[in-house]
Design a protein around this motif. Structure first.
Motif, short mmCIF file in Angstrom:
data_model
loop_
_atom_site.label_atom_id
_atom_site.label_comp_id
_atom_site.label_asym_id
_atom_site.label_seq_id
_atom_site.Cartn_x
_atom_site.Cartn_y
_atom_site.Cartn_z
N ARG A 11 -11.11 -3.25 0.24
CA ARG A 11 -10.06 -4.09 0.85
C ARG A 11 -9.49 -3.43 2.09
NH1 ARG A 11 -5.85 -5.28 -3.67
NH2 ARG A 11 -4.93 -6.56 -2.04
N LEU A 12 -9.34 -2.13 2.06
CA LEU A 12 -8.83 -1.39 3.20
C LEU A 12 -9.81 -1.47 4.37
CD1 LEU A 12 -6.41 0.40 3.99
CD2 LEU A 12 -7.72 2.36 3.21
N ALA A 13 -11.10 -1.31 4.08
CA ALA A 13 -12.14 -1.39 5.11
C ALA A 13 -12.22 -2.79 5.71
CB ALA A 13 -13.48 -0.97 4.54
N MET B 182 0.84 -1.18 0.00
CA MET B 182 0.00 0.00 0.00
C MET B 182 0.89 1.24 0.00
SD MET B 182 -3.15 0.92 2.51
CE MET B 182 -2.34 1.75 3.85
N ASN B 183 0.49 2.24 -0.73
CA ASN B 183 1.18 3.52 -0.86
C ASN B 183 2.58 3.39 -1.46
OD1 ASN B 183 -1.00 4.93 0.18
ND2 ASN B 183 -0.27 4.72 2.26
N LYS B 184 2.82 2.32 -2.20
CA LYS B 184 4.10 2.17 -2.87
C LYS B 184 4.08 3.00 -4.15
CE LYS B 184 7.19 -1.01 -5.06
NZ LYS B 184 7.79 -2.29 -5.11
N VAL B 185 5.16 3.65 -4.43
CA VAL B 185 5.28 4.41 -5.67
C VAL B 185 6.20 3.62 -6.59
CG1 VAL B 185 6.04 6.56 -6.71
CG2 VAL B 185 4.94 6.59 -4.46
N GLU C 290 -7.67 -5.78 5.05
CA GLU C 290 -6.73 -6.61 4.28
C GLU C 290 -5.30 -6.06 4.36
OE1 GLU C 290 -6.29 -8.12 -0.28
OE2 GLU C 290 -8.30 -7.87 0.54
N PHE C 291 -5.18 -4.76 4.56
CA PHE C 291 -3.87 -4.14 4.67
C PHE C 291 -3.60 -3.87 6.14
CE2 PHE C 291 -5.50 -2.87 0.51
CZ PHE C 291 -4.47 -3.32 -0.30
N ASP D 270 2.28 -4.15 9.83
CA ASP D 270 3.22 -4.88 8.97
C ASP D 270 4.00 -3.94 8.08
OD1 ASP D 270 2.44 -7.24 10.08
OD2 ASP D 270 1.08 -7.80 8.43
N GLU D 271 3.34 -2.91 7.58
CA GLU D 271 4.01 -1.95 6.71
C GLU D 271 5.06 -1.17 7.47
OE1 GLU D 271 1.31 0.47 4.56
OE2 GLU D 271 0.18 -1.23 3.84
N ASP D 272 4.77 -0.81 8.72
CA ASP D 272 5.75 -0.08 9.53
C ASP D 272 6.99 -0.94 9.76
OD1 ASP D 272 4.09 2.09 9.66
OD2 ASP D 272 3.24 1.57 11.63
N GLU D 273 6.80 -2.24 9.99
CA GLU D 273 7.93 -3.14 10.19
C GLU D 273 8.75 -3.25 8.91
OE1 GLU D 273 6.40 -6.86 11.57
OE2 GLU D 273 5.54 -5.97 13.38
N ASP D 274 8.09 -3.30 7.75
CA ASP D 274 8.81 -3.36 6.48
C ASP D 274 9.67 -2.12 6.28
OD1 ASP D 274 7.64 -5.78 5.97
OD2 ASP D 274 6.10 -4.98 4.61
N GLU D 275 9.12 -0.95 6.63
CA GLU D 275 9.88 0.28 6.48
C GLU D 275 11.09 0.29 7.41
OE1 GLU D 275 7.26 3.58 7.02
OE2 GLU D 275 6.01 3.04 5.30
N GLU D 276 10.93 -0.23 8.64
CA GLU D 276 12.04 -0.26 9.58
C GLU D 276 13.14 -1.18 9.07
OE1 GLU D 276 10.46 -1.37 13.37
OE2 GLU D 276 9.25 0.46 13.55
#
Length: 126
Positions: free
Chosen positions: A106-108, A1-4, A111-112, A116-122
């Motif tokens: 999907r967001l509601a 999510m929010n990947k460019v 599903e995201f 998990d995204e914060d851990e990926d960024e770290e």
């Protein structure tokens, strides 16, 4: 999510889908690269001529005139005028709007997972 996606990542993504959709063909990364380059150049030339492109059910892109506006710059402590200019205007149609609606659903549904995204960024920062 929010990947460019940059150009290279987008082309790899396109190539993956092209191979799935057209499995009997010999499409490769460079076929997708040249197709994207050609599409971008064609759209640019069409806009240069003042024309627009309408891809039925997907999107519409056209040159749009933005009127001149007056702005204030606190750094210069003065007002200046931005002349009228043309910029491309992209109007999404049914298919792109449906894609965003599916994302919203999907967001509601949870599903995201934001944690998990914060851990990926770290992990990327390390």
């Amino acid at each position: 999510m929010n990947k460019v996606y940059d150009k290279t990542e987008f082309l790899k993504y396109m190539n993956k889908w092209a191979k799935e959709l057209y499995s009997s063909s010999e499409l490769n990364y460079w076929d997708c690269y040249y197709a994207l380059q050609t599409m971008n150049r064609c759209i640019a030339e069409i806009l240069e001529n003042g024309d627009s492109v309408n891809i039925y059910k997907w999107w519409d892109i056209k040159p749009k005139l933005f009127k001149s506006v007056k702005r204030y710059s606190p750094l210069l402590d003065m007002e200046y005028e931005v002349p009228e200019r043309y910029y491309p205007s992209l109007v999404p149609h049914t298919k792109l709007k449906q894609a965003c609606t599916k994302f919203e659903e999907r967001l509601a549904a949870g599903e995201f997972d934001i944690e998990d995204e914060d851990e990926d960024e770290e992990e990327c920062d390390e």
